[in-house]
Design a protein around this motif. Structure first.
Motif, PDB file in Angstrom:
ATOM      1  N   TYR A   1     -16.071 -34.289  12.788  1.00 21.60           N
ATOM      2  CA  TYR A   1     -16.646 -33.175  13.538  1.00 21.60           C
ATOM      3  C   TYR A   1     -15.760 -31.928  13.502  1.00 21.60           C
ATOM      4  O   TYR A   1     -16.205 -30.845  13.885  1.00 21.60           O
TER       5      TYR A   1
ATOM      6  N   LEU B   1     -27.468 -35.019  11.888  1.00 16.67           N
ATOM      7  CA  LEU B   1     -27.030 -36.399  11.967  1.00 16.67           C
ATOM      8  C   LEU B   1     -28.228 -37.332  11.840  1.00 16.67           C
ATOM      9  O   LEU B   1     -29.215 -37.180  12.554  1.00 16.67           O
TER      10      LEU B   1
ATOM     11  N   PRO C   1     -22.096 -36.868  11.468  1.00 20.10           N
ATOM     12  CA  PRO C   1     -22.901 -35.735  10.990  1.00 20.10           C
ATOM     13  C   PRO C   1     -22.595 -35.390   9.540  1.00 20.10           C
ATOM     14  O   PRO C   1     -21.496 -35.665   9.049  1.00 20.10           O
TER      15      PRO C   1
ATOM     16  N   SER D   1     -29.437 -31.770  16.004  1.00 19.61           N
ATOM     17  CA  SER D   1     -29.266 -31.896  17.452  1.00 19.61           C
ATOM     18  C   SER D   1     -27.979 -31.206  17.874  1.00 19.61           C
ATOM     19  O   SER D   1     -27.097 -30.978  17.039  1.00 19.61           O
TER      20      SER D   1
ATOM     21  N   ALA E   1     -25.142 -35.298  19.486  1.00 19.79           N
ATOM     22  CA  ALA E   1     -24.792 -36.059  18.287  1.00 19.79           C
ATOM     23  C   ALA E   1     -23.552 -36.911  18.525  1.00 19.79           C
ATOM     24  O   ALA E   1     -23.473 -38.062  18.074  1.00 19.79           O
TER      25      ALA E   1
ATOM     26  N   ARG F   1     -24.406 -40.093  20.143  1.00 22.82           N
ATOM     27  CA  ARG F   1     -25.012 -41.026  19.188  1.00 22.82           C
ATOM     28  C   ARG F   1     -23.935 -41.667  18.315  1.00 22.82           C
ATOM     29  O   ARG F   1     -24.017 -42.853  17.989  1.00 22.82           O
ATOM     30  N   THR F   2     -22.928 -40.874  17.964  1.00 20.53           N
ATOM     31  CA  THR F   2     -21.819 -41.419  17.174  1.00 20.53           C
ATOM     32  C   THR F   2     -21.064 -42.486  17.959  1.00 20.53           C
ATOM     33  O   THR F   2     -20.770 -43.572  17.431  1.00 20.53           O
TER      34      THR F   2
END
Length: 313
Positions: free
Chosen positions: A233, A272, A304, A277, A282, A285-286
């Motif tokens: 990221y 992603l 992502p 998003s 995101a 979600r990760t």
């Protein structure tokens, strides 16, 4: 829902009423003549994702701290150099926290090495795509991204980072990536600190310990896992900082305007798993996909993919 980021750089009194954050400012003493207080402001606590406290004369009530923590709002304080230095975390971040932490702590070494391999591959590939977005050569990075082995035994992460920063900021005289180096290192430091807080918040919300990493291990670092997971990221901080450098102007000092641009990072759109998003969404979600790897129901972390046409919105 995109959570808001509030940044306080002046003295203020922060309290709560009816599930609202209430902001009051002290009267100005300019030229010895008190002026009218600024109007009281209120913000729904449920809308807040991050509250950043920079000025040392900010007062915050315990009642407000309690409500912010219960809302899983990250409360970040800054040091004398105006850089984020602490993050307030809830003791209970998830209803299944104990079980999730057990799975995290019992993760095998081969699994952690595989997860770090995925992380480094994703980071280097994103760096390559960012260079391509800036019309710079990324052939080495594209090759290195495919050569990462389990546990990154070849140290491709560090090798790629050196090549990447040399090319990205090749127009900045004397630049090398160093926390105490010449600008825009100051901007990168600030952006990465915000990103670290976003990652730690997501890990806690997913029921994991931010201090127990898959690769980073340092008894003095309370955010080893956050430092691991934020790696792919970082590219979004780099992209925002690159745009700030290209825009010109004075970047030697972290002005309120520059900080305001960096504080948009949690809300940036990222791509992603085939969807766009906000970065903060995101990241959750990760971290959830990371837990599924610890649980054994999955072998892949969702990271992502930096799109070559991407621009900060």
């Amino acid at each position: 829902m995109i959570k808001r980021t509030l940044f306080f750089s002046n003295p203020a009194y922060l309290s709560t009423k009816n599930d609202q954050l209430v902001v009051n400012f002290p009267p100005s003493q300019a030229e010895g003549k008190p002026e009218e207080n600024k109007k009281e402001a209120t913000i729904p606590i449920e809308d807040l994702g991050y509250v950043i406290l920079e000025d040392p004369q900010i007062t915050i009530t315990n009642g407000l701290i309690r409500k912010l923590v219960q809302n899983k709002t990250a409360v970040i304080t800054c040091d004398a150099q105006h850089l984020p230095c602490s993050l307030l975390q809830p003791l209970v971040g998830h209803t299944e926290q104990t079980e999730r932490m057990r799975h995290q702590l019992n993760a095998s070494q081969p699994l952690k090495k595989n997860l770090w391999q995925q992380t480094v591959e994703a980071k280097i590939d994103n760096q390559a795509n960012h260079l391509l977005r800036r019309e710079k050569n990324a052939l080495k990075l594209k090759r290195w991204a495919k050569e990462v082995k389990s546990g990154d035994t070849g140290n491709h992460e560090a090798i790629a980072a050196a090549d990447y920063f040399q090319k990205l900021f090749d127009g900045v005289e004397g630049f090398s990536r160093n926390q105490k180096g010449v600008p825009p290192n100051n901007l990168l430091n600030y952006g990465y600190a915000i990103l670290r807080a976003v990652t730690a918040r997501a890990l806690v919300s997913s029921g994991m310990l931010p201090s127990v990493g898959i690769f980073h291990r340092n008894k003095y670092n309370a955010f080893c896992l956050a430092d691991d997971i934020m790696e792919p990221y970082r590219i979004y901080v780099d992209a925002v900082v690159y745009e700030m450098v290209e825009a010109g102007g004075n970047i030697s000092e972290l002005s309120t305007y520059l900080k305001s641009q960096l504080l948009t990072i949690p809300a940036l759109d990222v791509f992603l798993d085939g969807k766009w998003s906000p970065l903060m969404v995101a990241m959750s979600r990760t971290t959830n996909s990371l837990y599924e790897c610890f649980l054994g129901s999955s072998r892949k972390i969702l990271y992502p993919e930096f799109q070559k046409e991407w621009l900060p919105s």
